[in-house]
Design an enzyme around this catalytic site. Structure first.
Site, PDB file in Angstrom:
ATOM      1  N   GLU A 258       0.832  -1.333  -0.173  1.00 57.37           N
ATOM      2  CA  GLU A 258      -0.064  -0.071   0.076  1.00 57.37           C
ATOM      3  C   GLU A 258       0.751   1.381   0.050  1.00 57.37           C
ATOM      4  O   GLU A 258       2.162   1.248   0.032  1.00 57.37           O
ATOM      5  CB  GLU A 258      -0.881  -0.103   1.299  1.00 57.37           C
ATOM      6  CG  GLU A 258      -2.252  -0.434   0.894  1.00 57.37           C
ATOM      7  CD  GLU A 258      -2.963   0.620   0.203  1.00 57.37           C
ATOM      8  OE1 GLU A 258      -2.554   1.862  -0.159  1.00 57.37           O
ATOM      9  OE2 GLU A 258      -4.291   0.456   0.141  1.00 57.37           O
TER      10      GLU A 258
ATOM     11  N   ARG B  42      -8.312  -0.383  12.888  1.00 51.76           N
ATOM     12  CA  ARG B  42      -6.787  -0.443  12.864  1.00 51.76           C
ATOM     13  C   ARG B  42      -6.736   0.953  11.711  1.00 51.76           C
ATOM     14  O   ARG B  42      -7.607   1.582  10.970  1.00 51.76           O
ATOM     15  CB  ARG B  42      -6.156  -1.417  11.772  1.00 51.76           C
ATOM     16  CG  ARG B  42      -6.847  -1.759  10.559  1.00 51.76           C
ATOM     17  CD  ARG B  42      -5.673  -2.695   9.875  1.00 51.76           C
ATOM     18  NE  ARG B  42      -6.435  -2.950   8.424  1.00 51.76           N
ATOM     19  CZ  ARG B  42      -6.228  -2.463   7.215  1.00 51.76           C
ATOM     20  NH1 ARG B  42      -5.544  -1.261   7.207  1.00 51.76           N
ATOM     21  NH2 ARG B  42      -6.696  -2.991   5.987  1.00 51.76           N
TER      22      ARG B  42
ATOM     23  N   ASN C 184      -5.614   3.098   8.034  1.00 48.14           N
ATOM     24  CA  ASN C 184      -5.540   2.743   6.614  1.00 48.14           C
ATOM     25  C   ASN C 184      -5.142   3.856   6.063  1.00 48.14           C
ATOM     26  O   ASN C 184      -4.246   4.502   6.437  1.00 48.14           O
ATOM     27  CB  ASN C 184      -6.997   2.274   6.238  1.00 48.14           C
ATOM     28  CG  ASN C 184      -7.162   1.361   4.877  1.00 48.14           C
ATOM     29  OD1 ASN C 184      -6.437   0.645   4.976  1.00 48.14           O
ATOM     30  ND2 ASN C 184      -7.822   1.618   3.952  1.00 48.14           N
TER      31      ASN C 184
ATOM     32  N   ASP D  79     -12.806  -6.170  10.709  1.00 43.52           N
ATOM     33  CA  ASP D  79     -14.003  -7.062  10.056  1.00 43.52           C
ATOM     34  C   ASP D  79     -14.695  -6.196   9.076  1.00 43.52           C
ATOM     35  O   ASP D  79     -15.668  -6.754   8.639  1.00 43.52           O
ATOM     36  CB  ASP D  79     -14.865  -7.533  11.224  1.00 43.52           C
ATOM     37  CG  ASP D  79     -15.409  -6.541  11.992  1.00 43.52           C
ATOM     38  OD1 ASP D  79     -15.581  -5.292  11.788  1.00 43.52           O
ATOM     39  OD2 ASP D  79     -16.222  -6.686  13.117  1.00 43.52           O
TER      40      ASP D  79
ATOM     41  N   ASN E 248     -10.242   4.939   2.440  1.00 42.28           N
ATOM     42  CA  ASN E 248      -9.083   4.952   1.511  1.00 42.28           C
ATOM     43  C   ASN E 248      -8.502   5.934   0.868  1.00 42.28           C
ATOM     44  O   ASN E 248      -8.449   7.075   1.396  1.00 42.28           O
ATOM     45  CB  ASN E 248      -9.625   3.597   0.343  1.00 42.28           C
ATOM     46  CG  ASN E 248      -8.781   2.556   0.656  1.00 42.28           C
ATOM     47  OD1 ASN E 248      -7.745   2.245   0.953  1.00 42.28           O
ATOM     48  ND2 ASN E 248      -9.842   1.155   0.609  1.00 42.28           N
TER      49      ASN E 248
ATOM     50  N   ASP F  32      -9.684   1.959  -4.519  1.00 47.20           N
ATOM     51  CA  ASP F  32      -8.803   1.747  -3.551  1.00 47.20           C
ATOM     52  C   ASP F  32      -8.170   3.210  -3.277  1.00 47.20           C
ATOM     53  O   ASP F  32      -8.731   4.260  -3.281  1.00 47.20           O
ATOM     54  CB  ASP F  32      -8.012   0.559  -3.626  1.00 47.20           C
ATOM     55  CG  ASP F  32      -7.364   0.035  -2.234  1.00 47.20           C
ATOM     56  OD1 ASP F  32      -7.079   0.868  -1.607  1.00 47.20           O
ATOM     57  OD2 ASP F  32      -7.405  -1.236  -1.898  1.00 47.20           O
TER      58      ASP F  32
END
Length: 281
Positions: free
Chosen positions: A16, A96, A98, A116, A144, A192
């Site tokens: 990423e 978390r 990103n 999840d 994102n 993304d």
């Protein structure tokens, strides 16, 4: 079709966040689930790898030197001497970090998501250089790609499950008037990471779409670059003239990943990028 090359052969679980660091002449990218920061110098071929203490969602250069890290439990500063300390510590069980991006004013816009991927479990926040935090969006699922138009008056944003690239009016760190720039059709993957080029066009990576697309400022699709692995995660221009498009990829969740899944790819002379400011912290 524009030819791609393999810049770095790697087996990143979730590659990423490609970011060109103009001060050092190298590309920074990362493996979120592998908890690793990679650097790559295209002039010499030199590579480095650094392990982080937690899953790392984004890494950006700092104006003061060193890096700012979007970690699982918050945002940390990595000094040039290797010292790591929290700028904003906000652990939430099951959540978390990103993607993140640096705005024209040098603030860091950081995204979060739940492991999840529960609907509405993530956020988008703006962090100033002094650590002041403002939650900008609080009903996000998978935060994102984030980027700004060349004049800074528009902000583009992706919450991947919506299949949309959204655009906001941006003024002084405030965003308003959310609307859709483009929608990714079913079967073409999920949007993304993204980057905005010198012409104001939006390049977006397609997770499970095996491609990078470019959309004009009016939302028209005008270019598709097909790539050899399905999980394309993010893209950014790099190189000394910012004309090479670097693309990160992932292996996670693939039952039979190809040899290029998890590699850093590059599309030479893909377009014209533009410089991005470092984080002011």
């Amino acid at each position: 079709m524009t030819a791609y090359e393999v810049a770095v052969r790697a087996e990143a679980t979730l590659g990423e966040g490609p970011t060109w660091d103009a001060a050092t002449g190298r590309l920074i990218w990362l493996d979120i689930l592998g908890s690793r920061i990679h650097t790559y110098d295209p002039a010499s071929g030199r590579r480095t790898v650094r392990t982080t203490p937690q899953h790392v969602g984004a890494v950006k250069p700092r104006a003061a030197g060193g890096l700012v890290l979007n970690l699982r439990d918050g945002v940390a500063l990595l000094d040039p001497d290797g010292t790591l300390g929290w700028l904003h510590h906000d652990p939430v069980p099951g959540r978390r970090a990103n993607d993140a991006a640096v705005a024209p004013d040098g603030s860091l816009w950081v995204g979060t998501m739940r492991y999840d991927e529960a609907a509405g479990g993530g956020t988008l926040s703006r962090i100033a250089g002094d650590g002041t935090v403002e939650t900008v969006l609080d009903d996000v699922t998978v935060s994102n790609g984030t980027g700004w138009s060349p004049d800074g008056r528009l902000m583009y944003y992706v919450d991947s499950p919506t299949r949309r690239i959204d655009v906001f009016d941006h003024d002084g760190g405030r965003i308003t008037n959310r609307r859709t720039l483009a929608e990714i059709e079913a079967g073409a993957g999920f949007p993304d990471g993204l980057t905005v080029d010198a012409d104001g066009c939006v390049w977006v990576a397609l997770w499970d779409g095996g491609a990078v697309r470019r959309y004009t400022p009016s939302g028209a699709l005008d270019r598709v670059i097909t790539l050899p692995t399905p999980r394309i995660t993010a893209c950014a221009f790099g190189g000394p003239d910012l004309r090479d498009l670097y693309v990160t990829t992932a292996r996670t969740g693939l039952s039979a990943p190809s040899a290029l899944a998890g590699c850093l790819l590059v599309i030479p002379e893909a377009g014209q990028g533009r410089p991005h400011p470092p984080f002011t912290g």
